[in-house]
Design an enzyme around this catalytic site. Structure first.
Site, PDB file in Angstrom:
ATOM      1  CG  ASP A   1      -1.893  -1.099   1.268  1.00 52.24           C
ATOM      2  OD1 ASP A   1      -2.139  -1.683   0.201  1.00 52.24           O
ATOM      3  OD2 ASP A   1      -2.407  -1.400   2.368  1.00 52.24           O
TER       4      ASP A   1
HETATM    5  N1  URA Z   1      -1.459  -5.793   3.899  1.00 50.11           N
HETATM    6  C1  URA Z   1      -1.892  -4.519   3.900  1.00 50.11           C
HETATM    7  O1  URA Z   1      -2.930  -4.193   4.466  1.00 50.11           O
HETATM    8  N2  URA Z   1      -1.140  -3.600   3.260  1.00 50.11           N
HETATM    9  C2  URA Z   1       0.022  -3.894   2.639  1.00 50.11           C
HETATM   10  O2  URA Z   1       0.678  -2.999   2.094  1.00 50.11           O
HETATM   11  C3  URA Z   1       0.453  -5.216   2.663  1.00 50.11           C
HETATM   12  C4  URA Z   1      -0.315  -6.163   3.305  1.00 50.11           C
END
Ligand code: URA
Length: 246
Positions: free
Chosen positions: A113
């Protein structure tokens, strides 16, 4: 291949630029100063040095990036020209941070993310990436996670066994190691959209900080500050290729 093409492919500059470099006597082929940009050289056979540094051409490149917050880990929509770089401070995509490469086909193997930090493999090896990301492969990924509150024993067990996060199927079993009241390590074998945030949301908890610290056999190099990267070393690459090449 021609020496000038070889040097351009090795990132020394455009064909015109490398011709100038050759004419200045900065290039040696097998220990002899090169003068002819059109001379034939063979990658891996001839020793080619520029400014006394041995060059080699590799088709594939593999970098470990410590992705900082605020950077997108999708592929660029508009690819840059060979050697073109985004100005410092204006990087938007993870590949913009890989400054030493002249490749235009690099992409991140997997996603984090925008607000997640940590280990992201950047490569142009599409086959390897496909294997690492295919759902059947179960590549372990460990995340250091800080939470808005305390995870109860019952919730920990429920998450570890696999839980409903609103998708068609429950999550696969995972491992959680509690580090403190509000932090833990969680190891997943799958990678669904916002998976960790959605898993902890089922316990009424918010993820306040998330950092990926392992990806398959790779462990994030602690010396890399957010935004820094380095090529995978020989051992890392050997492990990755031997585990996931076929
Ligand atoms: N899970 C999440 O919520 N975000 C990420 O970036 C990776 C795994």
């Amino acid at each position: 291949m021609r020496l000038d093409k070889y040097l351009a492919d090795a990132g020394m500059g455009t064909r015109t630029e490398v011709k100038k470099i050759i004419s200045k006597g900065r290039v040696e082929v097998n220990g002899v100063k090169a003068t002819d940009p059109g001379m034939k050289v063979e990658n891996g056979v001839d020793s080619i040095k520029a400014d006394e540094k041995e060059l080699s051409l590799s088709v594939f490149e593999y970098y470990m990036l410590n992705k900082p917050k605020g950077i997108i880990s999708a592929s660029r929509k508009n690819s840059l020209k060979r050697g073109e770089k985004v100005p410092f401070g204006e990087e938007k995509y993870a590949v913009d941070l890989i400054r030493e490469s002249v490749k235009t086909d690099l992409f991140p193997a997997g996603r984090l993310d925008k607000d997640t930090e940590g280990l992201l493999l950047i490569t142009n090896d599409g086959q390897l990436s496909h294997r690492l990301l295919s759902p059947g492969k179960h590549v372990d990924k460990t995340y250091y996670t800080e939470l808005s509150g305390c995870l109860s024993k019952a919730d920990k067990q429920r998450l570890e066994e696999g839980t409903d996060i609103g998708d068609e199927k429950p999550t696969k079993p995972c491992t959680i190691n509690i580090l403190s009241d509000r932090s833990c390590l969680i190891t997943l074998t799958e990678g669904r959209y916002h998976q960790i945030k959605r898993m902890f949301a089922t316990c009424g908890l918010k993820v306040t900080y998330l950092k990926r610290i392992t990806f398959g056999p790779l462990a994030l190099d602690n010396s890399l500050e957010p935004g820094e990267y380095r090529p995978l070393n020989y051992e890392e690459l050997a492990k990755l290729l031997s585990e996931y090449e076929s």
